[in-house]
Design an enzyme around this catalytic site. Structure first.
Site, PDB file in Angstrom:
ATOM      1  N   SER A   1       0.946  -1.190   0.010  1.00 33.91           N
ATOM      2  CA  SER A   1       0.107  -0.041  -0.134  1.00 33.91           C
ATOM      3  C   SER A   1       0.986   1.227   0.101  1.00 33.91           C
ATOM      4  O   SER A   1       1.811   1.118   0.335  1.00 33.91           O
ATOM      5  CB  SER A   1      -0.867   0.081   1.347  1.00 33.91           C
ATOM      6  OG  SER A   1      -1.437   1.498   1.412  1.00 33.91           O
TER       7      SER A   1
ATOM      8  N   TYR B   1      -1.814  -1.246  10.269  1.00 35.62           N
ATOM      9  CA  TYR B   1      -1.741  -1.613   9.218  1.00 35.62           C
ATOM     10  C   TYR B   1      -0.592  -1.157   8.140  1.00 35.62           C
ATOM     11  O   TYR B   1      -0.171  -2.046   7.582  1.00 35.62           O
ATOM     12  CB  TYR B   1      -3.238  -0.892   8.406  1.00 35.62           C
ATOM     13  CG  TYR B   1      -3.244  -1.237   7.110  1.00 35.62           C
ATOM     14  CD1 TYR B   1      -3.636  -2.414   6.655  1.00 35.62           C
ATOM     15  CD2 TYR B   1      -3.054  -0.101   6.238  1.00 35.62           C
ATOM     16  CE1 TYR B   1      -3.706  -2.781   5.227  1.00 35.62           C
ATOM     17  CE2 TYR B   1      -3.020  -0.203   4.693  1.00 35.62           C
ATOM     18  CZ  TYR B   1      -3.331  -1.591   4.241  1.00 35.62           C
ATOM     19  OH  TYR B   1      -3.503  -1.876   3.010  1.00 35.62           O
TER      20      TYR B   1
END
Length: 282
Positions: free
Chosen positions: A138, A152
């Site tokens: 990401s 995350y």
């Protein structure tokens, strides 16, 4: 670039999101595809029936399950060429809010699940002296300036780190490795099914609650990125003779990466004189 639709792809987390878009595009272009999901029914319903499609129910945290899926893929198609570690989920909560169990579970799925797959596909790729592993991270794995996404982001920073090492380790075998850093793409990533929130919410973290509200209410279903176009880019990169180790997807990802690089350069220069005067004097 070479043009070969004979490559066999293995895609995890394929029943939704970027994984589903990728599998559908690959099948439309006549590639052979093995795809995994925790639910075989969800996967089959999402993708449909294709002659060169092998749907597999896999628990990526169970090494026996992963090994069985890899063996079934090789037995069905005769080879294994491109591996996409896409399975994962988001976790939104301040570091103080999240329990040890919640944090560890995110690492288990987003990091150790991918490592399980890598361990079990590499024997075949080394035997072939060819292959390509894509690990989906990401933009939050390159820059962590997102309140509430610390754990995350940490999982995706880990994906960046081990992919860079992996690329160096497998290069002598003719194998490529790429870490993919998407920006905001219009998938179900921000839905309840893919984004977990803490059980113990603390009202003190207003910035985190604001970030949660922004992502769940405003950004969700309004993301600028088209996952089908992202899938097309990955297919093109897989055909390159010298693919990049770092693949950022989307203009927002490029912007955030460039901001991070400039910030790091600024910090380097701000303390260069004292921070580089640390060697023993001759």
């Amino acid at each position: 670039m070479e043009n070969s639709n004979q490559k066999v792809w293995f895609v995890t987390g394929a029943s939704k999101g970027l994984g589903l878009s990728l599998v559908k595009r690959l099948l439309n272009e006549n590639y052979s595809v093995a795809a995994t999901s925790r639910s075989l029914t969800d996967l089959e319903n999402a993708v449909g029936s294709h002659a060169n499609f092998l749907p597999l129910a896999v628990d990526i945290l169970n090494e026996e399950s992963v090994a069985e899926a890899v063996n079934k893929t090789i037995n069905r198609f005769g080879s294994l060429d491109v591996v996409v570690n896409n399975a994962g989920y988001g976790l939104l909560g301040a570091l103080e809010e999240l329990t040890d169990a919640e944090s560890r579970q995110n690492f288990d799925v987003n990091v150790f699940g991918s490592l399980n797959v890598i361990r079990h596909v590499l024997p075949q790729l080394r035997k072939q002296q060819s292959g390509h592993i894509f690990n989906i991270a990401s933009i939050g794995g390159f820059t962590g300036n997102f309140p509430g996404f610390g754990i995350y982001c940490a999982t995706k920073f880990a994906v960046h780190g081990f992919t860079e090492s992996l690329a160096a380790e497998v290069k002598p075998f003719g194998i490529n490795a790429t870490v993919v850093s998407p920006g905001y793409f219009r998938t179900n990533f921000l839905n309840d099914s893919s984004l977990s929130t803490p059980k113990n919410v603390m009202d003190a973290y207003k910035t985190v609650r604001d970030s949660q509200q922004l992502h769940e209410k405003d950004i969700n279903n309004n993301q600028p990125g088209d996952p089908d176009k992202a899938a097309s880019v990955m297919i093109k990169v897989a055909s390159m003779q010298q693919p990049p180790v770092q693949l950022f997807l989307g203009p927002d990802a490029y912007h955030l990466a460039e901001v991070k690089i400039k910030d790091v350069e600024k910090d380097l220069e701000s303390v260069r004189e004292i921070a580089t005067a640390t060697n023993f004097e001759n």
